[in-house]
Design a protein around this motif. Structure first.
Motif, PDB file in Angstrom:
ATOM      1  N   HIS A  38      29.394  40.866  43.851  1.00  7.25           N
ATOM      2  CA  HIS A  38      30.796  41.147  43.612  1.00  7.25           C
ATOM      3  C   HIS A  38      31.099  42.633  43.536  1.00  7.25           C
ATOM      4  O   HIS A  38      32.262  42.989  43.413  1.00  7.25           O
ATOM      5  CB  HIS A  38      31.247  40.451  42.326  1.00  7.25           C
ATOM      6  CG  HIS A  38      31.265  38.978  42.468  1.00  7.25           C
ATOM      7  ND1 HIS A  38      32.360  38.287  42.939  1.00  7.25           N
ATOM      8  CD2 HIS A  38      30.317  38.032  42.240  1.00  7.25           C
ATOM      9  CE1 HIS A  38      32.095  36.987  42.969  1.00  7.25           C
ATOM     10  NE2 HIS A  38      30.848  36.813  42.555  1.00  7.25           N
ATOM     11  N   GLY A  58      33.694  45.094  37.885  1.00  8.99           N
ATOM     12  CA  GLY A  58      32.926  44.653  39.043  1.00  8.99           C
ATOM     13  C   GLY A  58      31.648  43.946  38.637  1.00  8.99           C
ATOM     14  O   GLY A  58      31.262  42.945  39.230  1.00  8.99           O
ATOM     15  N   PHE A  75      42.140  37.010  40.767  1.00  7.95           N
ATOM     16  CA  PHE A  75      41.914  38.442  40.619  1.00  7.95           C
ATOM     17  C   PHE A  75      41.238  39.024  41.858  1.00  7.95           C
ATOM     18  O   PHE A  75      41.588  40.107  42.326  1.00  7.95           O
ATOM     19  CB  PHE A  75      41.060  38.697  39.379  1.00  7.95           C
ATOM     20  CG  PHE A  75      40.697  40.144  39.171  1.00  7.95           C
ATOM     21  CD1 PHE A  75      41.630  41.046  38.702  1.00  7.95           C
ATOM     22  CD2 PHE A  75      39.412  40.593  39.445  1.00  7.95           C
ATOM     23  CE1 PHE A  75      41.301  42.373  38.510  1.00  7.95           C
ATOM     24  CE2 PHE A  75      39.072  41.918  39.259  1.00  7.95           C
ATOM     25  CZ  PHE A  75      40.022  42.812  38.789  1.00  7.95           C
ATOM     26  N   GLU A  76      40.267  38.295  42.396  1.00  6.73           N
ATOM     27  CA  GLU A  76      39.493  38.810  43.519  1.00  6.73           C
ATOM     28  C   GLU A  76      40.287  38.833  44.823  1.00  6.73           C
ATOM     29  O   GLU A  76      39.860  39.449  45.801  1.00  6.73           O
ATOM     30  CB  GLU A  76      38.206  37.996  43.680  1.00  6.73           C
ATOM     31  CG  GLU A  76      37.212  38.268  42.552  1.00  6.73           C
ATOM     32  CD  GLU A  76      35.998  37.366  42.588  1.00  6.73           C
ATOM     33  OE1 GLU A  76      35.966  36.444  43.424  1.00  6.73           O
ATOM     34  OE2 GLU A  76      35.087  37.577  41.775  1.00  6.73           O
ATOM     35  N   LYS A  77      41.440  38.183  44.853  1.00  4.21           N
ATOM     36  CA  LYS A  77      42.299  38.233  46.039  1.00  4.21           C
ATOM     37  C   LYS A  77      43.015  39.579  46.171  1.00  4.21           C
ATOM     38  O   LYS A  77      43.473  39.943  47.234  1.00  4.21           O
ATOM     39  CB  LYS A  77      43.343  37.110  45.985  1.00  4.21           C
ATOM     40  CG  LYS A  77      42.761  35.721  46.152  1.00  4.21           C
ATOM     41  CD  LYS A  77      43.850  34.662  46.013  1.00  4.21           C
ATOM     42  CE  LYS A  77      43.260  33.261  46.086  1.00  4.21           C
ATOM     43  NZ  LYS A  77      44.291  32.219  45.860  1.00  4.21           N
ATOM     44  N   HIS A  78      43.120  40.304  45.040  1.00  6.73           N
ATOM     45  CA  HIS A  78      43.808  41.588  45.068  1.00  6.73           C
ATOM     46  C   HIS A  78      42.909  42.664  45.675  1.00  6.73           C
ATOM     47  O   HIS A  78      41.747  42.795  45.335  1.00  6.73           O
ATOM     48  CB  HIS A  78      44.213  42.007  43.646  1.00  6.73           C
ATOM     49  CG  HIS A  78      45.319  41.175  43.080  1.00  6.73           C
ATOM     50  ND1 HIS A  78      46.647  41.466  43.261  1.00  6.73           N
ATOM     51  CD2 HIS A  78      45.282  40.037  42.352  1.00  6.73           C
ATOM     52  CE1 HIS A  78      47.376  40.555  42.656  1.00  6.73           C
ATOM     53  NE2 HIS A  78      46.576  39.682  42.102  1.00  6.73           N
ATOM     54  N   GLN A  79      43.488  43.449  46.580  1.00  3.51           N
ATOM     55  CA  GLN A  79      42.754  44.541  47.196  1.00  3.51           C
ATOM     56  C   GLN A  79      42.803  45.758  46.277  1.00  3.51           C
ATOM     57  O   GLN A  79      43.583  45.830  45.321  1.00  3.51           O
ATOM     58  CB  GLN A  79      43.357  44.898  48.561  1.00  3.51           C
ATOM     59  CG  GLN A  79      43.378  43.743  49.527  1.00  3.51           C
ATOM     60  CD  GLN A  79      41.972  43.238  49.861  1.00  3.51           C
ATOM     61  OE1 GLN A  79      41.068  44.034  50.089  1.00  3.51           O
ATOM     62  NE2 GLN A  79      41.813  41.921  49.872  1.00  3.51           N
ATOM     63  N   THR A  90      39.538  34.403  37.751  1.00  5.25           N
ATOM     64  CA  THR A  90      38.824  35.384  38.563  1.00  5.25           C
ATOM     65  C   THR A  90      39.048  35.187  40.063  1.00  5.25           C
ATOM     66  O   THR A  90      39.037  36.146  40.819  1.00  5.25           O
ATOM     67  CB  THR A  90      37.310  35.338  38.269  1.00  5.25           C
ATOM     68  OG1 THR A  90      36.857  33.984  38.299  1.00  5.25           O
ATOM     69  CG2 THR A  90      37.009  35.915  36.913  1.00  5.25           C
ATOM     70  N   SER A  91      39.281  33.956  40.485  1.00  6.66           N
ATOM     71  CA  SER A  91      39.534  33.729  41.911  1.00  6.66           C
ATOM     72  C   SER A  91      40.838  34.394  42.333  1.00  6.66           C
ATOM     73  O   SER A  91      40.931  34.977  43.419  1.00  6.66           O
ATOM     74  CB  SER A  91      39.566  32.230  42.231  1.00  6.66           C
ATOM     75  OG  SER A  91      40.596  31.578  41.519  1.00  6.66           O
ATOM     76  N   SER A 119      32.770  40.476  36.871  1.00  2.32           N
ATOM     77  CA  SER A 119      33.748  39.588  37.502  1.00  2.32           C
ATOM     78  C   SER A 119      33.179  38.233  37.914  1.00  2.32           C
ATOM     79  O   SER A 119      33.919  37.259  38.026  1.00  2.32           O
ATOM     80  CB  SER A 119      34.378  40.274  38.725  1.00  2.32           C
ATOM     81  OG  SER A 119      33.400  40.515  39.717  1.00  2.32           O
ATOM     82  N   ASP A 120      31.869  38.144  38.130  1.00  9.31           N
ATOM     83  CA  ASP A 120      31.284  36.854  38.494  1.00  9.31           C
ATOM     84  C   ASP A 120      30.831  36.070  37.269  1.00  9.31           C
ATOM     85  O   ASP A 120      30.231  34.999  37.403  1.00  9.31           O
ATOM     86  CB  ASP A 120      30.116  37.051  39.471  1.00  9.31           C
ATOM     87  CG  ASP A 120      28.995  37.907  38.902  1.00  9.31           C
ATOM     88  OD1 ASP A 120      29.243  38.617  37.900  1.00  9.31           O
ATOM     89  OD2 ASP A 120      27.883  37.875  39.450  1.00  9.31           O
TER      90      ASP A 120
END
Length: 259
Positions: free
Chosen positions: A254, A204, A229-233, A226-227, A207-208
């Motif tokens: 993030h 976390g 990856f961040e779509k996953h809940q 990373t874009s 991630s940015d």
């Protein structure tokens, strides 16, 4: 974007006796990228690093470094490595920060050769790049865990590698300094163009700053930018890991780190 792959792994398997620790790993690390590898304890992260560093030999599959088969690769000065050092370093070790970093040049200039002005400048530049220039004459044992880890990164950087591998580098780093530490790594990647491979639990927080994420639990459950990856809940991440994943809130956009 440069197309050259720094690391290319194909159909890699590894086992200890009857236990398979890596299964059918396919992973590419492009030149100039910043990859974070995350996974629970026992997921094979350490074994994967040992294979990439040539400390273990692949039992099945292929590893290529700088587009060369690892079994034929010999230019190990292209690769810098920083282990989980800060939490176990002998604080009584009698060496200055300058001496610790300069030891990273031993292979390049030889054990019994004198330092020249150009070598002193390399040490100075490496320390400046990690924000430790003013500590050059300080004894390494007088520094905090986070400062020591920066010095070890400078030691890895002084020989000017193209790839820097870091194994849980924030172990022993104060929580309030972790974000600044990761900012420093991002600067090395973006401003100096060094390809970074980082094993971490702080996904976390990082991630940015990274460009790619790989989720490892014996198999590679996710590998992408990373874009993606961040779509996953969070629910999806539990499925990827095959175990429960908890996110800890951090005070930035993030949020979260794997626990």
């Amino acid at each position: 974007m440069v197309s050259q792959s720094i690391i290319e792994i194909k159909k890699l398997f590894y086992r200890y006796e009857k236990d398979t620790v890596l299964e059918n790993i396919n992973l590419t690390v492009p030149n100039g990228s910043f990859l974070a590898i995350v996974g629970p304890n026992g997921s094979g992260k350490s074994t994967l690093l040992k294979l990439i560093l040539g400390l273990l030999k692949p039992q099945k599959g292929e590893i290529r470094l700088f587009e060369q088969d690892i079994n034929k690769f010999s230019d190990w000065q292209q690769i810098g490595y920083v282990s989980q050092k800060a939490n176990s370093f002998n604080t009584g070790f009698p060496a200055t920060v300058f001496e610790v970093v300069s030891s990273g040049l031993t292979k390049k200039i030889g054990l019994f050769h004198f330092f020249k002005k150009v070598h002193n400048q390399k040490v100075h530049d490496a320390l400046e790049s990690v924000g430790m220039g003013k500590y050059s004459n300080r004894n390494i044992g007088e520094l905090s865990g986070g400062q020591q880890q920066r010095v070890f990164i400078a030691r890895a950087l002084v020989s000017e590698p193209k790839l820097l591998i870091l194994d849980e580098p924030t172990v022993g780093v104060d929580v309030e300094n972790v974000n600044a530490f990761y900012h420093m790594l991002a600067d090395l990647n973006q401003k100096r163009g060094i390809t970074l491979l980082l094993v971490t639990h702080d996904i976390g927080t990082i991630s940015d700053k990274v460009t790619h994420v790989a989720c490892l639990n014996k198999r590679l459950h996710f590998h992408g930018d990373t874009s993606e990856f961040e779509k996953h809940q969070i629910e999806g991440m539990s499925e990827l890991y095959g175990t429960d994943v908890h996110l800890l809130a951090h005070h930035h956009d993030h949020g979260g780190a794997f626990e």
